[in-house]
Design a protein around this motif. Structure first.
Motif, short mmCIF file in Angstrom:
data_model
loop_
_atom_site.label_atom_id
_atom_site.label_comp_id
_atom_site.label_asym_id
_atom_site.label_seq_id
_atom_site.Cartn_x
_atom_site.Cartn_y
_atom_site.Cartn_z
N ALA A 142 10.45 41.58 85.85
CA ALA A 142 10.93 42.91 86.27
C ALA A 142 11.51 43.68 85.09
CB ALA A 142 11.97 42.76 87.38
N VAL A 143 12.36 43.03 84.32
CA VAL A 143 12.98 43.72 83.18
C VAL A 143 11.94 44.01 82.10
CG1 VAL A 143 14.61 43.40 81.26
CG2 VAL A 143 15.30 42.88 83.60
N PHE A 144 11.09 43.05 81.83
CA PHE A 144 10.06 43.23 80.80
C PHE A 144 9.12 44.39 81.15
CE2 PHE A 144 5.84 42.38 79.08
CZ PHE A 144 6.12 42.31 77.73
N LEU A 145 8.50 44.32 82.32
CA LEU A 145 7.55 45.37 82.69
C LEU A 145 8.24 46.70 83.00
CD1 LEU A 145 4.87 43.44 84.77
CD2 LEU A 145 4.64 44.43 82.49
N GLY A 146 9.43 46.63 83.56
CA GLY A 146 10.20 47.86 83.76
C GLY A 146 10.47 48.57 82.45
N SER A 147 10.75 47.79 81.40
CA SER A 147 10.97 48.36 80.07
C SER A 147 9.68 48.89 79.46
CB SER A 147 11.59 47.30 79.14
OG SER A 147 12.84 46.88 79.64
N VAL A 148 8.59 48.16 79.66
CA VAL A 148 7.29 48.61 79.15
C VAL A 148 6.91 49.96 79.76
CG1 VAL A 148 4.80 48.12 79.22
CG2 VAL A 148 6.40 46.32 78.55
N PHE A 149 7.14 50.10 81.07
CA PHE A 149 6.73 51.31 81.78
C PHE A 149 7.81 52.40 81.81
CE2 PHE A 149 3.66 48.39 83.83
CZ PHE A 149 2.50 49.15 83.69
N LYS A 150 8.94 52.19 81.16
CA LYS A 150 10.08 53.10 81.34
C LYS A 150 9.78 54.56 81.03
CE LYS A 150 12.18 52.12 76.89
NZ LYS A 150 13.14 51.30 76.23
N LYS A 151 8.91 54.84 80.09
CA LYS A 151 8.60 56.24 79.77
C LYS A 151 7.49 56.80 80.66
CE LYS A 151 10.25 56.13 75.07
NZ LYS A 151 9.92 56.00 73.67
N ARG A 152 6.60 55.94 81.11
CA ARG A 152 5.46 56.40 81.92
C ARG A 152 5.77 56.42 83.41
NH1 ARG A 152 0.41 56.07 78.54
NH2 ARG A 152 1.36 56.16 76.49
N ILE A 153 6.51 55.41 83.87
CA ILE A 153 6.89 55.32 85.29
C ILE A 153 8.37 54.90 85.32
CG2 ILE A 153 6.34 54.36 87.56
CD1 ILE A 153 3.61 53.50 86.41
N PRO A 154 9.28 55.85 85.11
CA PRO A 154 10.70 55.52 84.94
C PRO A 154 11.35 54.74 86.09
CG PRO A 154 10.29 57.83 84.43
CD PRO A 154 9.02 57.27 84.99
N LYS A 155 10.94 54.98 87.32
CA LYS A 155 11.57 54.32 88.46
C LYS A 155 11.04 52.91 88.70
CE LYS A 155 12.81 58.51 90.92
NZ LYS A 155 12.64 59.29 92.13
N MET A 156 10.01 52.52 87.99
CA MET A 156 9.39 51.22 88.24
C MET A 156 10.40 50.07 88.09
SD MET A 156 6.15 49.21 86.65
CE MET A 156 4.93 50.23 87.44
N ILE A 157 11.26 50.14 87.12
CA ILE A 157 12.19 49.03 86.91
C ILE A 157 13.05 48.78 88.15
CG2 ILE A 157 14.05 50.38 85.82
CD1 ILE A 157 14.38 47.81 83.97
N TRP A 158 13.43 49.84 88.85
CA TRP A 158 14.26 49.66 90.05
C TRP A 158 13.48 48.98 91.16
CZ3 TRP A 158 18.86 49.65 88.52
CH2 TRP A 158 19.26 50.49 87.50
N TYR A 159 12.21 49.36 91.33
CA TYR A 159 11.38 48.70 92.35
C TYR A 159 11.18 47.23 92.01
CZ TYR A 159 10.35 53.47 93.82
OH TYR A 159 10.46 54.77 94.24
N LEU A 192 13.16 45.33 90.16
CA LEU A 192 14.42 44.59 90.31
C LEU A 192 14.73 44.31 91.78
CD1 LEU A 192 16.63 46.32 87.59
CD2 LEU A 192 15.78 43.96 87.57
N ILE A 193 14.39 45.24 92.65
CA ILE A 193 14.56 45.00 94.09
C ILE A 193 13.64 43.87 94.53
CG2 ILE A 193 14.15 45.99 96.39
CD1 ILE A 193 15.17 48.69 95.17
N ASP A 241 22.83 29.28 91.47
CA ASP A 241 21.53 28.98 90.84
C ASP A 241 20.74 30.27 90.66
OD1 ASP A 241 22.30 26.33 91.28
OD2 ASP A 241 20.94 26.05 92.99
N ILE A 242 20.82 31.13 91.68
CA ILE A 242 20.11 32.41 91.67
C ILE A 242 20.73 33.35 90.65
CG2 ILE A 242 19.54 34.43 93.08
CD1 ILE A 242 18.08 31.76 93.86
N LEU A 243 22.03 33.46 90.67
CA LEU A 243 22.72 34.38 89.76
C LEU A 243 22.48 34.00 88.30
CD1 LEU A 243 24.70 36.73 89.28
CD2 LEU A 243 26.56 35.06 89.45
N ILE A 244 22.64 32.75 87.96
CA ILE A 244 22.43 32.32 86.58
C ILE A 244 20.95 32.46 86.21
CG2 ILE A 244 22.60 30.39 84.96
CD1 ILE A 244 25.31 31.67 85.83
N GLY A 245 20.06 32.13 87.12
CA GLY A 245 18.63 32.31 86.87
C GLY A 245 18.29 33.77 86.61
N ALA A 246 18.87 34.67 87.41
CA ALA A 246 18.63 36.11 87.23
C ALA A 246 19.15 36.58 85.88
CB ALA A 246 19.28 36.89 88.36
N LEU A 247 20.34 36.13 85.51
CA LEU A 247 20.91 36.55 84.22
C LEU A 247 20.07 36.06 83.05
CD1 LEU A 247 24.73 36.02 84.93
CD2 LEU A 247 23.49 38.20 84.75
#
Length: 190
Positions: free
Chosen positions: A120-137, A139-140, A159-165
């Protein structure tokens, strides 16, 4: 530390017991890695459409590295900490809804949470200029997949929180590496 572990157990039991047999099939599907194939196919299509094949190929290599990294690092942590999953822990299993068909031995930290948040973070960052809201979708989506692990009874909230971080960290670091590759090898975007 014991207070944190007790709080984690209580939070797990609360969240896990919110479930209902009516919705078990849905959460099993959400947690199944193969159910994300349509999402990944759409993201791959958008990647090629927005950036071209050279950029997309470098990005796909980074995603493969990312998934490998998140998966293997979670295994290292699981083997090191040897924290039993809720579906295998006395005093928890008797009060939990164990929906998952399989339950691994150790659960700290969640590879599902780590890999989905990393992507989510990787692709959200890749698309941030082309599809800015993608990172939020994305991450949800990652949060829903991560919660499914608690619902199914195979991970504690910690386990989930540390995995997410860790996933967020890995996703961002691999994004920086991908940007380095793009500049170094002149992988020009469309």
């Amino acid at each position: 530390m014991e207070n944190l572990i007790e709080l984690d157990h209580k939070l797990f039991l609360y969240l896990n017991n919110l479930g209902s047999e009516t919705w078990d099939w849905m959460w099993i599907g959400i947690s199944d890695k193969w159910m994300a194939i349509p999402l990944y196919a759409l993201l791959l299509f958008l990647l090629f459409k927005k950036f071209g094949w050279k950029y997309s190929l470098a990005t796909m290599v980074c995603i493969a590295l990312l998934i490998t990294c998140t998966d293997q690092m979670s295994n290292v942590f699981k083997d090191f900490f040897m924290r039993a999953r809720p579906c295998r822990q006395d005093g928890i299993t008797e009060f939990a809804r164990i929906v998952a068909e399989r339950c691994g031995k150790y659960g700290f930290y969640s590879a599902h949470a780590s890999s989905t948040f990393a992507v989510a973070v990787f692709l959200g960052s890749v698309f941030k200029k082309r599809i800015p809201k993608m990172i939020w979708y994305l991450l949800i989506w990652a949060a829903i997949v991560a919660y499914s692990r608690v619902y199914l009874g195979v991970h504690y909230p910690a386990d989930i929180l540390i995995g997410a971080l860790f996933g967020i960290l890995y996703g961002y670091l691999l994004y920086l590496f991908q940007q380095y590759l793009v500049k170094r090898f002149h992988l020009v975007k469309k």
